[in-house]
Design a protein around this motif. Sequence first.
Motif, short mmCIF file in Angstrom:
data_model
loop_
_atom_site.label_atom_id
_atom_site.label_comp_id
_atom_site.label_asym_id
_atom_site.label_seq_id
_atom_site.Cartn_x
_atom_site.Cartn_y
_atom_site.Cartn_z
N GLY A 72 -2.64 14.90 0.04
CA GLY A 72 -2.25 13.80 0.91
C GLY A 72 -3.03 13.80 2.20
N PRO A 125 -5.47 12.30 4.90
CA PRO A 125 -5.72 10.90 5.23
C PRO A 125 -7.08 10.45 4.70
CG PRO A 125 -5.92 12.29 7.17
CD PRO A 125 -5.31 13.12 6.10
N PHE A 173 -2.31 10.08 0.70
CA PHE A 173 -1.82 9.97 2.08
C PHE A 173 -0.92 8.75 2.23
CE2 PHE A 173 -2.58 8.12 6.36
CZ PHE A 173 -1.91 9.08 7.09
N ILE A 174 -1.31 7.67 1.58
CA ILE A 174 -0.56 6.42 1.72
C ILE A 174 0.88 6.62 1.24
CG2 ILE A 174 -0.50 3.99 1.04
CD1 ILE A 174 -2.95 4.69 2.66
N TRP A 195 2.80 8.90 3.64
CA TRP A 195 3.11 8.21 4.90
C TRP A 195 4.37 7.36 4.75
CZ3 TRP A 195 1.67 8.08 9.91
CH2 TRP A 195 1.95 6.94 10.65
N TYR A 196 4.44 6.57 3.67
CA TYR A 196 5.61 5.72 3.49
C TYR A 196 6.86 6.55 3.24
CZ TYR A 196 3.14 1.33 3.72
OH TYR A 196 2.43 0.26 4.18
N VAL A 218 7.47 9.57 4.39
CA VAL A 218 7.91 10.16 5.66
C VAL A 218 8.57 9.09 6.53
CG1 VAL A 218 7.11 11.19 7.80
CG2 VAL A 218 6.26 12.05 5.64
N LEU A 219 7.98 7.90 6.56
CA LEU A 219 8.58 6.82 7.35
C LEU A 219 9.98 6.49 6.84
CD1 LEU A 219 5.96 4.06 8.14
CD2 LEU A 219 6.91 5.82 9.63
N GLY A 241 -7.12 4.78 -0.62
CA GLY A 241 -6.66 5.39 0.62
C GLY A 241 -6.95 4.49 1.81
N PHE A 242 -7.85 3.53 1.62
CA PHE A 242 -8.18 2.62 2.73
C PHE A 242 -7.71 1.20 2.45
CE2 PHE A 242 -11.36 6.00 3.40
CZ PHE A 242 -11.06 6.30 4.71
N HIS A 243 -7.96 0.75 1.20
CA HIS A 243 -7.56 -0.62 0.87
C HIS A 243 -6.23 -0.58 0.14
CE1 HIS A 243 -11.28 -2.66 2.01
NE2 HIS A 243 -11.79 -1.46 1.81
N THR A 244 -5.19 -0.92 0.88
CA THR A 244 -3.88 -0.77 0.28
C THR A 244 -3.31 -2.11 -0.14
OG1 THR A 244 -2.95 -0.91 2.47
CG2 THR A 244 -3.36 1.28 1.62
N LEU A 287 -10.77 -1.77 9.37
CA LEU A 287 -9.97 -2.33 8.28
C LEU A 287 -8.52 -1.92 8.47
CD1 LEU A 287 -9.31 0.17 6.00
CD2 LEU A 287 -11.73 -0.11 5.68
N GLU A 288 -7.66 -2.69 7.77
CA GLU A 288 -6.23 -2.46 7.94
C GLU A 288 -5.73 -1.58 6.81
OE1 GLU A 288 -3.43 -5.85 7.66
OE2 GLU A 288 -3.15 -5.41 9.79
N ILE A 289 -5.05 -0.49 7.15
CA ILE A 289 -4.48 0.36 6.11
C ILE A 289 -2.99 0.07 5.98
CG2 ILE A 289 -4.04 2.70 5.33
CD1 ILE A 289 -6.50 3.60 6.75
N PHE A 290 -2.30 0.13 7.11
CA PHE A 290 -0.89 -0.24 7.14
C PHE A 290 -0.78 -1.51 7.95
CE2 PHE A 290 -1.01 4.48 7.27
CZ PHE A 290 -0.63 4.67 5.96
N PHE A 350 -6.40 10.91 13.51
CA PHE A 350 -5.93 11.90 12.54
C PHE A 350 -6.89 11.98 11.36
CE2 PHE A 350 -3.01 13.09 9.00
CZ PHE A 350 -2.77 14.38 9.44
N LEU A 351 -7.33 10.83 10.90
CA LEU A 351 -8.27 10.81 9.76
C LEU A 351 -9.50 11.65 10.06
CD1 LEU A 351 -9.35 9.54 7.07
CD2 LEU A 351 -10.36 7.78 8.48
N GLU A 394 -8.92 15.46 10.41
CA GLU A 394 -8.84 16.19 9.15
C GLU A 394 -10.21 16.31 8.50
OE1 GLU A 394 -6.28 17.65 9.54
OE2 GLU A 394 -4.85 17.10 7.99
N ALA A 449 3.89 9.86 12.61
CA ALA A 449 4.83 9.02 11.87
C ALA A 449 6.06 8.72 12.73
CB ALA A 449 5.24 9.70 10.56
#
Lengths: 495, 487
Positions: free
Chosen positions: A390, A392, A397-398, A401-402, A404-405, A472-475, B62-65, B135-136, B139, B181
Amino acid sequence: MISTQLPALQIVVPLLAAPLCVIVRHPRTCWIIALVASWITFAVSIGLFIEVQNIGVISYAMGNWAPPWGIEYRIDSVNVYVILIVSSIGALVSSYALASVNVEIDKDRHYLFWASYLLCLTGLLGVTITGDAFNIFVFLEISSLSTYVLIALGRNRHALYAAFRYLILGTIGATFIVIGIGLLYLMTGTLNLYDLSSRLGDMSLTQPQLAALAFLTVGISLKLALFPLHLWLPNAYAFAPSVVTSFLAATATKVAVYLLLRFAYDVFGKSQVFSELPLGEVLLVLSIVAMFVASTVAIFQHDIKRMFAYSSIAQIGYITLGASFASQTALTASVVHLFNHAITKGGIFLLLGIVAIRLGQPTFKKIEGLGKLMPWTSAGLVICGLSLIGVPGTAGFISKWYLVLAVLEKGWWWLALMILASSLLAVLYVWRLVEAMYFSKTEISTLNTGASPSLSMYIIASLLAVSCIFFGFHTSFSVDGASEAAKALMEYTNR
Amino acid sequence: MSDNILISLVIPLLGAILIALSNKRQNLRECITLVTAVCLLIFNIRLLSHILNGDRPEFFLLEIFPNAGLSLQIEPLGMLFALIASSLWVVNSIYSIGYMRANAEKNQTRFYVCFALAIASTMGIAFAGNLITLFLFYEILTLCTYPLVTHHGTAQSKAGGRIYLGILIGTSIGFLLFAIAWTWHITGDVDFSKNGIFSEEQFQGLIPLVLLALYIFGIGKAALMPFHFWLPAAMVAPTPVSALLHAVAVVKAGVFSVVKIIVYIFGISNLASIDGTQWLMILAGFTILSASVVALRSDNLKRRLAYSTISQLSYVVMAASLFAPIAIVGAALHILAHAVSKITLFFAAGAIYTASGKTKVSELDGIGKKMPITMAAFTVGALSLIGIPPAIGFISKWYILSGAISSGHMFAVIVIIISTILNAAYFLPIIYAAFFKDAKQNEANHGEAPVSIMIAITMTALLTLVLFFFPDIALNLGNQLAGISER
């Protein structure tokens, strides 16, 4: 015209291709049949996905028998996501498989392999697509029986034992499921899931209904290898042929998780099984135990496939953890991890399949110095390993992350800490692999079988490894699809 | 202009790819390293003029979340950090070439590739526009420096690598990710912004205190006790790695993140207004003193330098924990001062090892006569860290000290005074022994290390002195960071 028949085609294509293999028998032709069938299946599932996105829930009456009397195929945003996972992995694995199957399975059994592979695909897709409880059982048995065959095809004698063990446990699981379905039929007089859900209503459950829920949960949990019902999984994964392991690890347990979600949130949805009954707590505790115990056991394995098998049990813990408390974010985490774990673990086992051709069954002893011998394969394993942890920038990781949120939304910060702590166990077993591959001095010895991995193996395996980074980048596909599914599931509970 | 930021990341990345493709041709490979390093430096200097004008260029990747993804933004501290790392990379590359060749190290291509990747991720950390991006790259930096730590592949370096990875990944996933988080959960925001991202209601009770602790312990790279073990363990790496990565890029990425989070996530005025944050100053002070004592007792030169680094890093953390603008300037300056001084010291240690094979302090008697330039540079670096003019270390210490006095933190003042004495106690004996003691009998004769090593060491030593006279740019950036001046 054809688009209205998509739900039927999804099942019929691989189902008819399977006996075709048995009739033809010629190894290479069988492969071509399986390849074509699985890619058509994949194309069909893309069509279904687009259709569900555009028009919403699809209801298909099989043979024009109107539901709830006939069998209904019912496709919503939940199962179309799972169908897409299963069929895409099915297509990728069959494109990968030829060279690996040539090495790992006797030539005169190839037609059996391809027939069982297609049947297994059919079964898994059928379980997911159908809206009929008994049909679920039938397809589950199709997939299970073909899985036993697939595992037993492994050359290692342990494969037979592993298959037999799975046969026993799998049959118990299936029996539990059929008892559960039978009880439901007895109490409501219907087998249609949609109908069942409205008949069960929001009244508190009667004793037989509770028993049905219990039987179903235990049966399904066996299938999805929820701790402590996971005993069949490690040996089955370790001794099955590489292709089979990749396919099963990426699909079979995912479909079982889908079943759990379907029964818990849709069929029994109005009874709020996770908030009203102690089921949620039980699942939560077992998931946490799975995360820690299975990861810890993974650290001490010698056989690499076995290690990743235990890792699968731990990862399933994350998925069921997300399913165990009814919230939008948690379900998103759970469903998106179905996808992310499928590509990660699928990728790992496919890469190990390449290694197996050069070195035989991969163990820690054998792969020392692999980084020099097979730099691309090793790099792929590292990438997938990072996704498993996991880190990043990877798909894993994605999901984390969800998750944990979702846990923080509940205010359970201790659980968030535990989730993160358990990923550190993944660091340990992944890093054992990295050290062995890159930082050991011994000269590596390859097998002299004369076989070498084909180009398609490299292409497919690296495709999955790259997608671990890509997603991991394009979700937009993975997370949006999952959150649609989560939204649908949450709506079912308040329908 | 704003997409130019990306180029800062792309240059070293491209360099890494080219080095990998250079197919083990030594000259070509090292030529690419040098050209890449110089390009990056020139590019960062061009960016600097915008920052000095008060611009804050941004770039959204780019957008991840939803509402959060990869975004880059340059602010003064990041600019300073990027400049330090990229200019010292040039010098370090010159040094590496001499060192790696003279010691006939293996796997040199992997070494240079990982090095360039580490610099790329350092740029990513420096220019990160939000916590996710930070963070990215944080790591990635850990992961691509790991092969450098275990470079030799011996049992000892594997053990060192395990500790390195275990502590850095462990703390970052266990605490830092959790803190990020949680911050997202509370504020719905992870972007760095001027006075912090917490509103007044959110900044109540225990939560900011717990979050602060999670961030501080989550950033293991800052080597605050008790998560400092990885740094001495990482000393098994070849010396250029210890020099640039474990005195500049990696550890500075740690304290940089600490300062950045304190200033741009919490906001110094917010933190100054609540009680219960003093533990950070006390812990940093404790780390400063105890690490100095360990340094004093270490006979291995690189180990002594490593513990000295731990102690000096905590200067930055302690300065930031005073939550006073002038101390923040001191923190920024000390990142610079320690970088140039400590890299000089590591260069000297590597030069001694290359020329004579010596690694222990007790073996250095009389070495100043054989290697005068090296030991002169060592002296400059040591004096700078003790805080004696004319070296940049004096200026940063001055700012931190005035920050401590003006905010009334007598504890910090006392710590600084005692640690200055300790610094002198572990550096001066080396210098004394090198220049004034006689070498032992029957020792092999040797001269200075190879010429590229000497060029590098002279450059950083001179830089340490020159910056004392011309600290304007760094001061300007520091003032902007602390909000003392707008441009």
